[in-house]
Structures are given as structure tokens and as C-alpha cells.
Write an enzyme that holds these catalytic residues in place. Structure first.
Site, PDB file in Angstrom:
ATOM      1  N   SER A  54       1.144  -6.223   4.592  1.00  0.00           N
ATOM      2  CA  SER A  54       1.246  -6.044   2.741  1.00  0.00           C
ATOM      3  C   SER A  54       0.124  -5.232   2.628  1.00  0.00           C
ATOM      4  CB  SER A  54       1.747  -7.247   2.829  1.00  0.00           C
ATOM      5  OG  SER A  54       1.669  -7.117   0.898  1.00  0.00           O
TER       6      SER A  54
ATOM      7  N   ASP B 295      12.621  -8.328   1.352  1.00  0.00           N
ATOM      8  CA  ASP B 295      11.457  -7.689   0.588  1.00  0.00           C
ATOM      9  C   ASP B 295      11.986  -8.075  -0.988  1.00  0.00           C
ATOM     10  OD1 ASP B 295       9.148  -7.578   0.103  1.00  0.00           O
ATOM     11  OD2 ASP B 295       8.371  -7.402   1.815  1.00  0.00           O
TER      12      ASP B 295
ATOM     13  N   HIS C  61       9.084 -11.215   2.347  1.00  0.00           N
ATOM     14  CA  HIS C  61       8.351 -10.189   2.753  1.00  0.00           C
ATOM     15  C   HIS C  61       7.108 -11.520   3.593  1.00  0.00           C
ATOM     16  CE1 HIS C  61       4.775  -7.552   1.514  1.00  0.00           C
ATOM     17  NE2 HIS C  61       3.791  -8.365   1.479  1.00  0.00           N
TER      18      HIS C  61
END
EC number: 3.1.2.12
Length: 280
Positions: free
Chosen positions: A149, A225, A258
Site C-alpha cells: 500500500s 481490494d 487489501h
């Protein structure tokens, strides 16, 4: 540069330790975690850096990713820094989860008051490798980097801006075009100011068009995600790679989100990707 051991545990016949030290880059205490594979106690080994995402500390990856098993298998040292300075006394640093504490974005802030402490790019690229080399048995010329991320963004920019320093790079669900997404725009405008030209050197999509990278980039991205469409913009990065013929292995993983469950599912692939480069 000396470090202080906070805690240490045996793990897959190696050692997992948590450390703190004074950082000159960040003008205060920083923390990091190190996993040393079994033979790192008597001979130097390659180093693989992992940069974590928003709200994380140096602990999350070590506790949740299941990476130590594969670091031991391939003989790699894992180094995981914190995601920002902490307790700097800057007003408002704890107000938002996506800015300030836990959200350093791996840039060198140029706007005060952030510029006095939030210099994570210099910390990762320049200072931390020296700290590691002075306190652990490592092969200093054998380094690679990956992240998740916000940390995926960090890994990509560090590798492309320093291609001779990092032999390989990969990312899980990176913020791949921060100049074009709300997270990146918020962080960059406050850390770097309103001149968007200065943002380009911290944007992976812009960097791949400007300088590229010397070898294939590996990215895993979950199709479920929740941040993919608005914040991550991995397809924008992919298009930039196509335009400049940058080798990219972008793997969309069906149904994955995620979370660290996603990372744990594919962590061996990433460590193997780096081991191939580091052990040649």
C-alpha cells in the site's frame, strides 16, 4: 550508529528483534524490526527491506505476513522500519489516520513543521542501511526492497530513484499514482507544498516514465481490494510501464482484499523474487 534492543525472540531457528535508535534524518527516535535467518549469526547475508502501509508500525508485517519462514529458507535478513516518526510534538500529527503519525509516505517533507522530522525517504535510503550495516552481519551491496500500500509506493520510488542500491523491487497493492489519488494528494500537498512539480519525484507512475527500473517489477493486486479504483490506481502505473517498455509482472489475484491475509497468501512468491536477485 548504535541501536537499543527492545525485545528478541527465536523464530524458525533465527532471531526476531525489535530495536530503537536516534535518527538524524527524522530528528528523534525511530524503531525497526529485524529478522535474522539462522546463519546470520556467523556470516553476512543479503538484506530485504519491507515498507508497511498506513497506520502500521514495525510490528505488523512481522506478526502477520508469515515471512520469517521463507526468509529463513532463502537465507535473507528482513528489515521493517516504522512508517513515520512518532511523538514529535508537531501540532495535529495524530489528528488523521492517513496523515502524520503512521503516514510518513516515505517522502522528505519540505514544508514546516513537518520538514523538521518527517524525512522518511532519507531515513530509508540513506540512514537505515548504515544502521543495519553497523549492527548486523549483512552483505551491504546486496539489498532489495518491497512493501504494501503506502509502503508499496515507498518501495517503488526508492528502487527507481536508486537502481544501483536495490537489486529488485516488488509491491502488494501499492499506491501507484499518488499524485492522482486522495491519499497522495492530501499527503503531498501538506508535506511537499502546492507545487506539483516537486511531487513527481515521489510518484511511481511519473518515475517509471522518467527513469524506469533495471529489471522486472512484481506487483500483486487483489481484485476485491476496496481501495483499488480510487486510491491505488495500479492500472495507471501499468499503462505507464507499457508506454516505456518497463518489464512488469502485474498479477491480479481474484477475490483478495487489501489485508495481511492477502500478503500472507503470496509472500513466498515475493521473497523468492528477491532471493533470485540477491543470491546471484
Amino acid at each position: 550508529m548504535s541501536v537499543q534492543l527492545i525485545s528478541e525472540s527465536k523464530c524458525f531457528d533465527g532471531k526476531l528483534g525489535f530495536y530503537r535508535h536516534h535518527s538524524f534524518s527524522c530528528n528523534g527516535e525511530m524503531r525497526f524490526a529485524v529478522y535474522q535467518p539462522p546463519h546470520a549469526s556467523y556470516e553476512p547475508v543479503p538484506v530485504l527491506y519491507f515498507l508497511s502501509g498506513l497506520t502500521c508500525t514495525e510490528e505488523n508485517f512481522m506478526a502477520k505476513a508469515g515471512a520469517q519462514r521463507f526468509a529463513a529458507k532463502y537465507g535473507l535478513m528482513l528489515v521493517v522500519p516504522d512508517t513515520s516518526p512518532r511523538n514529535t510534538g508537531i501540532p495535529g500529527e495524530d489528528d488523521d489516520w492517513d496523515f502524520g503519525t503512521g503516514a510518513g509516505f516515505y517522502v522528505d517533507a519540505t514544508v514546516e513543521p513537518w520538514a523538521s522530522h518527517y524525512r522518511m525517504y532519507s531515513y530509508i535510503v540513506d540512514e537505515l542501511p548504515v544502521v543495519i550495516a553497523e549492527n548486523f552481519l549483512v552483505l551491504t551491496e546486496r539489498k532489495s526492497i518491497f512493501g504494501h500500500s503506502m509502503g508499496g509506493h515507498g518501495a517503488l520510488i526508492c528502487a527507481m530513484r536508486n537502481p544501483q542500491q536495490y537489486r529488485s523491487v516488488s509491491a502488494f497493492a501499492p499506491i501507484a499514482a499518488p499524485m492522482r489519488c486522495p491519499w497522495g494528494q492530501k499527503a503531498f500537498s501538506r508535506y511537499l507544498g502546492e507545487d506539483q512539480e516537486s511531487w513527481c519525484e515521489y510518484d511511481a507512475t511519473e518515475l517509471v516514465k522518467q527513469v524506469g527500473y533495471h529489471s522486472q517489477i512484481l506487483i500483486d493486486q487483489g481484485t476485491a481490494d476496496q481501495f483499488l479504483a480510487e486510491q491505488l490506481l495500479v492500472d495507471t502505473f501499468e499503462q505507464a510501464c507499457i508506454e516505456v517498455d518497463q518489464p512488469l509482472n502485474l498479477r491480479y489475484q481474484e477475490g483478495y482484499d487489501h489485508s495481511y491475509y492477502f500478503i500472507a497468501s503470496f509472500i513466498e512468491d515475493h521473497i523468492r523474487h528477491h532471493a533470485i536477485a540477491l543470491l546471484q
